[in-house]
Design an enzyme around this catalytic site. Sequence first.
Site, PDB file in Angstrom:
ATOM      1  CE  LYS A  12      -4.243   0.406   0.515  1.00  0.00           C
ATOM      2  NZ  LYS A  12      -5.236   0.244  -0.569  1.00  0.00           N
ATOM      3  CB  THR A  57      -2.805  -3.092  -0.378  1.00  0.00           C
ATOM      4  OG1 THR A  57      -4.049  -2.817  -1.017  1.00  0.00           O
ATOM      5  CG2 THR A  57      -1.943  -3.957  -1.279  1.00  0.00           C
ATOM      6  NE  ARG A 172      28.690  27.660 -11.346  1.00  0.00           N
ATOM      7  CZ  ARG A 172      28.426  26.455 -11.838  1.00  0.00           C
ATOM      8  NH1 ARG A 172      27.766  26.327 -12.982  1.00  0.00           N
ATOM      9  NH2 ARG A 172      28.819  25.369 -11.192  1.00  0.00           N
ATOM     10  CD  GLN A 215      29.751  17.734 -12.031  1.00  0.00           C
ATOM     11  OE1 GLN A 215      29.799  18.934 -11.743  1.00  0.00           O
ATOM     12  NE2 GLN A 215      29.481  17.293 -13.261  1.00  0.00           N
ATOM     13  CG  HIS A 243      21.129  25.985 -15.150  1.00  0.00           C
ATOM     14  ND1 HIS A 243      22.445  25.687 -14.890  1.00  0.00           N
ATOM     15  CD2 HIS A 243      20.597  24.871 -15.718  1.00  0.00           C
ATOM     16  CE1 HIS A 243      22.697  24.449 -15.279  1.00  0.00           C
ATOM     17  NE2 HIS A 243      21.590  23.925 -15.768  1.00  0.00           N
TER      18      HIS A 243
END
Length: 288
Positions: A12, A57, A172, A215, A243
């Site tokens: 469920k 369920t 940035r 990263q 971005h």
Amino acid sequence: MAVVLGPNRYGKAETRVVRVTRDGDVHRIKDVNVSVALSGAMDAVHLTGDNSAVLPTDSQKNTVFAFAKEHGIAAIEDFGLLLARHFTRSQAAVAHARVEIHEYGWERITGGHSFARTGAEVRTALVHSDGEGGAESVVSGLADLVVLNSTGSEFHGFARDAYTTLEPTRDRVLATAVTARWRHRGTDADWDDSYRGAREDLLLAFAETRSLSLQQTLYQMGRRVLEAQAGLCEVRLSLPNKHHFLVDLKPFGLDNDNEVYFAADRPYGLIEGAVLADDAPPAPSAWE
């Protein structure tokens, strides 16, 4: 050609439970979404339609509600373990239980019984249990933890091909919505304290890393959690790159010195990875 039944499970999904604990005039609430999946000796129901090994369920849903009443909901990891162990121990056909829980935060407005949903992240827990004496694992985590560095991020020196138009930058905006999951070494911990610590480590690593790439930031976030939290052995992160592009204001006779950005919601880069302790025990089903 022979045809055989492969791995399978059922359960469920997304039982939404709000548990109110009433301590006199001061109340506490837990708002959770619980998904249960069971597996084991279930071949007959697939091959012949024999339901004798199948716990409905609907019964699983009812168990979640009943346990919320009987046991309350403290840390979601504990509630997940309670449910998983119940299903594996009470049903002979169930060899493995998977319980995933998402918790939604509320904050007190005023008095003892008025609350507002927070805009904070969703807390998560994923529990696996093979029953009494069998393997168990707990993976805690969070989703939608939105963070942003307005400077301190660069991206340059990347590979280029005939279709590359992106310009390198040494300043940035770096923004992401963190989904992080961390695997515990055991099933007995102060879950709330561990969660607070891991969350703080993720935030501090994000804030303090001079980032040359998302990263690199991912690795530093996972590394900091593992170095600070001895009870954890692996961290997995999914970081969409939210971005932010500088808006060209020259047509209006205006300079834009890293001040006005267009926040693009799609498409976006998606950075994913795992960071492990070198002595992390294997956990083949922990993340599934």
